[in-house]
Design a protein around this motif. Structure first.
Motif, PDB file in Angstrom:
ATOM      1  N   VAL A 125       0.972  -1.249  -0.031  1.00 33.25           N
ATOM      2  CA  VAL A 125      -0.106   0.170  -0.227  1.00 33.25           C
ATOM      3  C   VAL A 125       0.664   1.045   0.004  1.00 33.25           C
ATOM      4  CG1 VAL A 125      -1.843   1.428   1.273  1.00 33.25           C
ATOM      5  CG2 VAL A 125      -1.694  -1.134   1.067  1.00 33.25           C
ATOM      6  N   VAL A 126       0.671   2.270  -0.797  1.00 35.32           N
ATOM      7  CA  VAL A 126       1.348   3.522  -0.753  1.00 35.32           C
ATOM      8  C   VAL A 126       0.301   4.442  -0.725  1.00 35.32           C
ATOM      9  CG1 VAL A 126       2.998   4.923  -2.115  1.00 35.32           C
ATOM     10  CG2 VAL A 126       2.984   2.260  -2.380  1.00 35.32           C
ATOM     11  N   CYS A 169      -6.183  11.899  -1.072  1.00 37.51           N
ATOM     12  CA  CYS A 169      -6.819  11.051  -2.048  1.00 37.51           C
ATOM     13  C   CYS A 169      -5.980  10.103  -2.649  1.00 37.51           C
ATOM     14  CB  CYS A 169      -7.361  11.999  -3.408  1.00 37.51           C
ATOM     15  SG  CYS A 169      -7.551  11.423  -4.727  1.00 37.51           S
ATOM     16  N   TYR A 170      -4.594  10.187  -2.802  1.00 37.83           N
ATOM     17  CA  TYR A 170      -3.895   9.303  -3.650  1.00 37.83           C
ATOM     18  C   TYR A 170      -3.482   8.265  -2.570  1.00 37.83           C
ATOM     19  CZ  TYR A 170      -3.227  11.334  -8.147  1.00 37.83           C
ATOM     20  OH  TYR A 170      -3.193  11.672  -9.376  1.00 37.83           O
ATOM     21  N   LYS A 171      -4.188   7.084  -2.716  1.00 34.32           N
ATOM     22  CA  LYS A 171      -3.986   6.085  -2.158  1.00 34.32           C
ATOM     23  C   LYS A 171      -3.923   4.620  -3.207  1.00 34.32           C
ATOM     24  CE  LYS A 171      -6.275   6.984   2.149  1.00 34.32           C
ATOM     25  NZ  LYS A 171      -6.689   8.484   2.048  1.00 34.32           N
ATOM     26  N   LEU A 172      -2.937   3.886  -3.129  1.00 34.95           N
ATOM     27  CA  LEU A 172      -2.692   2.916  -3.961  1.00 34.95           C
ATOM     28  C   LEU A 172      -2.612   1.573  -3.077  1.00 34.95           C
ATOM     29  CD1 LEU A 172      -0.386   2.592  -6.974  1.00 34.95           C
ATOM     30  CD2 LEU A 172      -0.096   0.853  -5.268  1.00 34.95           C
ATOM     31  N   PHE A 173      -3.312   0.855  -3.654  1.00 37.68           N
ATOM     32  CA  PHE A 173      -3.513  -0.596  -2.714  1.00 37.68           C
ATOM     33  C   PHE A 173      -3.186  -1.844  -3.658  1.00 37.68           C
ATOM     34  CE2 PHE A 173      -6.703   2.436  -1.402  1.00 37.68           C
ATOM     35  CZ  PHE A 173      -6.466   2.407   0.116  1.00 37.68           C
ATOM     36  N   VAL A 178      -7.373  -4.698  -0.746  1.00 35.51           N
ATOM     37  CA  VAL A 178      -8.526  -3.557  -0.461  1.00 35.51           C
ATOM     38  C   VAL A 178      -9.902  -4.369  -0.681  1.00 35.51           C
ATOM     39  CG1 VAL A 178      -8.394  -2.680  -2.842  1.00 35.51           C
ATOM     40  CG2 VAL A 178      -9.236  -1.119  -0.738  1.00 35.51           C
ATOM     41  N   GLN A 179      -9.783  -5.110  -1.850  1.00 35.97           N
ATOM     42  CA  GLN A 179     -11.075  -5.848  -2.208  1.00 35.97           C
ATOM     43  C   GLN A 179     -11.356  -7.180  -0.993  1.00 35.97           C
ATOM     44  OE1 GLN A 179     -10.697  -7.581  -6.069  1.00 35.97           O
ATOM     45  NE2 GLN A 179     -11.496  -5.600  -7.124  1.00 35.97           N
ATOM     46  N   ARG A 205       2.734  -3.899   4.444  1.00 37.65           N
ATOM     47  CA  ARG A 205       3.803  -2.927   4.195  1.00 37.65           C
ATOM     48  C   ARG A 205       3.162  -1.691   3.612  1.00 37.65           C
ATOM     49  NH1 ARG A 205       7.440  -6.477   0.308  1.00 37.65           N
ATOM     50  NH2 ARG A 205       5.236  -6.518  -0.707  1.00 37.65           N
ATOM     51  N   ILE A 206       3.169  -0.499   4.269  1.00 34.77           N
ATOM     52  CA  ILE A 206       2.690   0.631   4.126  1.00 34.77           C
ATOM     53  C   ILE A 206       3.787   1.614   3.804  1.00 34.77           C
ATOM     54  CG2 ILE A 206       1.108   2.237   4.518  1.00 34.77           C
ATOM     55  CD1 ILE A 206      -0.481   0.432   6.317  1.00 34.77           C
ATOM     56  N   TYR A 207       3.768   2.206   2.439  1.00 29.21           N
ATOM     57  CA  TYR A 207       4.852   3.540   2.449  1.00 29.21           C
ATOM     58  C   TYR A 207       3.942   4.783   2.160  1.00 29.21           C
ATOM     59  CZ  TYR A 207       9.062   0.805   2.001  1.00 29.21           C
ATOM     60  OH  TYR A 207      10.257   0.034   2.346  1.00 29.21           O
ATOM     61  N   GLU A 208       4.845   5.702   2.247  1.00 26.87           N
ATOM     62  CA  GLU A 208       4.303   7.045   2.010  1.00 26.87           C
ATOM     63  C   GLU A 208       5.452   7.747   0.923  1.00 26.87           C
ATOM     64  OE1 GLU A 208       1.780  10.032   4.886  1.00 26.87           O
ATOM     65  OE2 GLU A 208       3.828   9.790   5.381  1.00 26.87           O
TER      66      GLU A 208
END
Length: 243
Positions: A125-126, A169-173, A178-179, A205-208
């Motif tokens: 996830v980013v 707004c910008y979240k990438l999964f 996410v489903q 693993r979450i990045y920003e």
């Protein structure tokens, strides 16, 4: 360095409500982006029962641009941004899903900024942060900025993350992640709900990454208000404490 097992497709979910004046412009920007690793683009536009010419603008764009893979979905009753995102996420078939507002506040050229941690094999996830610095950022509302920082801090306290911009707004999964969530919030409560539920997944693993932000004023069509801020607090408490 891009791994050989590069994801093949990015699904771009665009919730739209009364965006007839700008929807063609954001679709032009999406169309123009060349994704890293030669990834395909799948665009899913969800019209949340707009009262303007959003539907006509979308259908006209689809007819004039057959080379861009666009799925169009329409809610017969206005349900809110979160509900539109639920529909788009459910319909997505890409390896990864990114959220794109229908206005011009976020730049699709930065999909590749979000994708880099994914393509390096280090992220599931980013989040794109408007507050990490080094990117253009329109100067607008002081109290909105304070509210965003405070909501992010409160969300971090319950999620044990150290995000700088939970409300982005910008979240990438990764699509399967996410489903696999049961999402309930139909309006702007989507942001804290999805963040808190993602944070609970073991070994996630979450990045920003830093992104630019070309914010709108209310006169230019901005829709989020103080009531949404109170709903976000409620959602942080609800999904942070009770679930």
């Amino acid at each position: 360095m891009i791994p050989s097992a590069t994801p093949r497709k990015l699904s771009i979910v665009i919730p739209a409500y009364n965006e007839g004046a700008t929807i063609h412009l954001i679709l032009d920007q999406v169309k123009a982006v060349t994704l890293l690793g030669g990834m395909e683009k799948e665009v899913i536009v969800v019209n949340d029962c707009s009262r303007d010419n959003t539907e006509e603008a979308i259908k006209r764009y689809i007819a004039a641009n057959p080379e861009l893979l666009i799925q169009y979905r329409k809610h017969e009753v206005n349900q809110g941004k979160g509900a539109a995102l639920h529909t788009g996420i459910r319909e997505a078939t890409g390896d990864y899903i990114v959220i794109q507002d229908a206005d011009l506040e976020y730049d699709p050229e930065e999909y590749n900024v979000l994708l880099r941690p994914v393509l390096r094999g280090v992220a599931d996830v980013v989040y794109g942060s408007r507050f990490m610095g080094g990117k253009p950022h329109r100067i607008l509302f002081f109290w909105h900025s304070i509210g965003n920082h405070w909501l992010t801090m409160l969300s971090n306290a319950f999620s044990n993350l150290n995000l700088t911009d939970m409300e982005t707004c910008y979240k990438l999964f990764r699509r399967d992640i996410v489903q696999g969530l049961t999402l309930e919030e139909k309006r702007f409560g989507f942001e804290p709900e999805v963040t808190l539920k993602i944070a609970r997944i073991p070994n996630i693993r979450i990045y920003e990454v830093g992104i630019s932000y070309y914010g709108r004023t209310y006169a230019e069509g901005k829709k989020i208000g103080w009531r949404d801020g109170f709903r976000a607090i409620y959602c942080i408490l609800k999904y942070g404490l009770l679930q």
